[in-house]
Enzyme design. Structure first.
Site, PDB file in Angstrom:
ATOM      1  CG  HIS A 364      -2.072   0.938   1.117  1.00  0.00           C
ATOM      2  ND1 HIS A 364      -2.179   2.068   1.903  1.00  0.00           N
ATOM      3  CD2 HIS A 364      -3.183   0.921   0.330  1.00  0.00           C
ATOM      4  CE1 HIS A 364      -3.296   2.705   1.602  1.00  0.00           C
ATOM      5  NE2 HIS A 364      -3.931   2.035   0.661  1.00  0.00           N
ATOM      6  CB  CYS A 365       4.005   2.085   1.782  1.00  0.00           C
ATOM      7  SG  CYS A 365       3.538   1.720   3.477  1.00  0.00           S
ATOM      8  CB  THR A 366       5.015   0.773  -3.159  1.00  0.00           C
ATOM      9  OG1 THR A 366       4.074  -0.260  -3.502  1.00  0.00           O
ATOM     10  CG2 THR A 366       5.959   0.261  -2.080  1.00  0.00           C
TER      11      THR A 366
END
Length: 373
Positions: A364-366
């Site tokens: 999700h962070c990427t």
């Protein structure tokens, strides 16, 4: 469920100054921004992640200066694997330094659009804009400042405007400093946010909860905020929401649970569960709360003190959920089964993201979704 604390390129002040920078204050001062007026009609709404996407945005930004030379190849491999997995279901556009273009093409494959851009790191969820819809489409620049100036961010501060221009949408501005990873929405006006991140003096000195809520109403159409305490100063993000709780759909939340009693997240994940189970959404409905427990064992090759061994940081794209696997066969399968039950109309695609997890982040962070509407 350890997460990235302070990467090698971070410059921070230790001791009392760091504690002051990481503190939260819900009462002091007045905000530097001008909150919206709820008497006005809501102009914009941030859709829920599961709504149809036009594309996914990513950044091929691992560098030796931040990640260390030994970890860069594995991190780049994981970025390529995530991009290829998503590209099976929807278009993917990835920002890439000119010097990394050849390796990005090799790892991401021919179906991923590569766009030359100067970038510092790979966390598109935080550096990119937050897309909203209304009369048309727009994107919000939330003033990325290196998670409270813990890491160099001159290039990444421009990513929101680069992405918005490439997407052909209006860029909305604010004085509020916030990262996309610190924000979860149900698409109907409810948000989950951690105090440790947004009410942190390293981002928004003087802002109170009410001030943040008014500005999020103006920008994202948020009418109800469920505040989780989070935990400041233990990882570089100061406790982003997307490592703790995610909306599956309106009324349904999946929350992370850390069963390692030595982890700094052990107590706070239990407190978050209590809060979420007692919370209601914008319609006054009690939330259905599901739990995703962290794995017990992970592959050892890239495991370190920052390794983000949790399943909660998955990404929902058109027709699929892209989720991590860590080599713990029982826990990986349990996470897959839970996600399959929660997302019955989507394929569950698990990806080895050890390089990214070693940097304290997840899928999700990427990523950052661009809605279709």
């Amino acid at each position: 469920m350890r997460r990235r604390r302070f990467m090698q390129a971070c410059t921070v002040v230790l001791g009392g100054a760091l504690l002051a920078a990481c503190g939260t204050d819900d009462s002091a001062g007045t905000p530097s921004g001008q909150p919206g007026d709820r008497d006005d009609d809501r102009a914009w709404l941030m859709p829920e992640e599961g709504d149809p996407h036009r594309r996914t945005w990513m950044a091929f930004g691992a560098s030796a200066g931040i990640w260390g030379a030994e970890l860069v190849p594995e991190t780049q491999r994981a970025l390529g694997a995530i991009a290829r997995a998503i590209a099976r279901f929807e278009p993917v556009s990835m920002l890439v330094r000119p010097s990394d273009m050849a390796v990005a093409r090799d790892l991401a494959g021919p179906d991923v659009e590569l766009i030359e851009a100067a970038i510092d790191d790979l966390w598109m969820r935080d550096t990119g804009p937050v897309f909203v819809v209304g009369a048309g489409r727009a994107a919000v620049d939330f003033n990325f400042n290196g998670w409270g100036e813990k890491q160099d961010y001159d290039n990444d501060a421009e990513v929101a405007s680069i992405v918005a221009a490439r997407a052909g949408v209006e860029l909305l501005h604010t004085d509020l400093v916030l990262e996309g990873g610190g924000l979860e929405v149900d698409g109907e006006g409810t948000a989950i946010i951690t105090e440790s991140c947004v009410l942190n003096s390293n981002r928004n000195p003087g802002w109170k909860k009410a001030d943040v809520e008014e500005e999020l109403y103006r920008l994202l159409g948020i009418e109800k905020v469920i505040w989780l305490p989070g935990i400041a100063g233990r990882d570089i993000t100061d406790g982003h929401t997307d490592f703790y709780a995610r909306f599956v759909r309106p009324g349904v939340v999946v929350a992370g649970l850390d069963n390692d009693p030595d982890s700094f997240d052990y107590a706070v994940t239990r407190k978050h569960l209590d809060i979420l189970r007692a919370a209601t959404d914008v319609h006054g409905n009690t939330l259905q709360v599901e739990v995703l427990e962290a794995p017990v064992d992970v592959r050892e090759e890239f495991a370190n003190d920052d390794f983000a061994a949790g399943y909660i940081n998955y990404y929902v794209c058109n027709g699929a959920v892209i989720a991590p696997e860590f080599g713990d066969a029982e826990a990986d399968e349990a996470a897959r089964a839970t996600l399959a039950r929660l997302y019955p109309d989507r394929q569950i695609v698990q990806v080895n993201i050890d390089g990214i997890a070693a940097g304290g982040g997840g899928i999700h962070c990427t990523t950052q979704q661009e809605p279709a509407a």
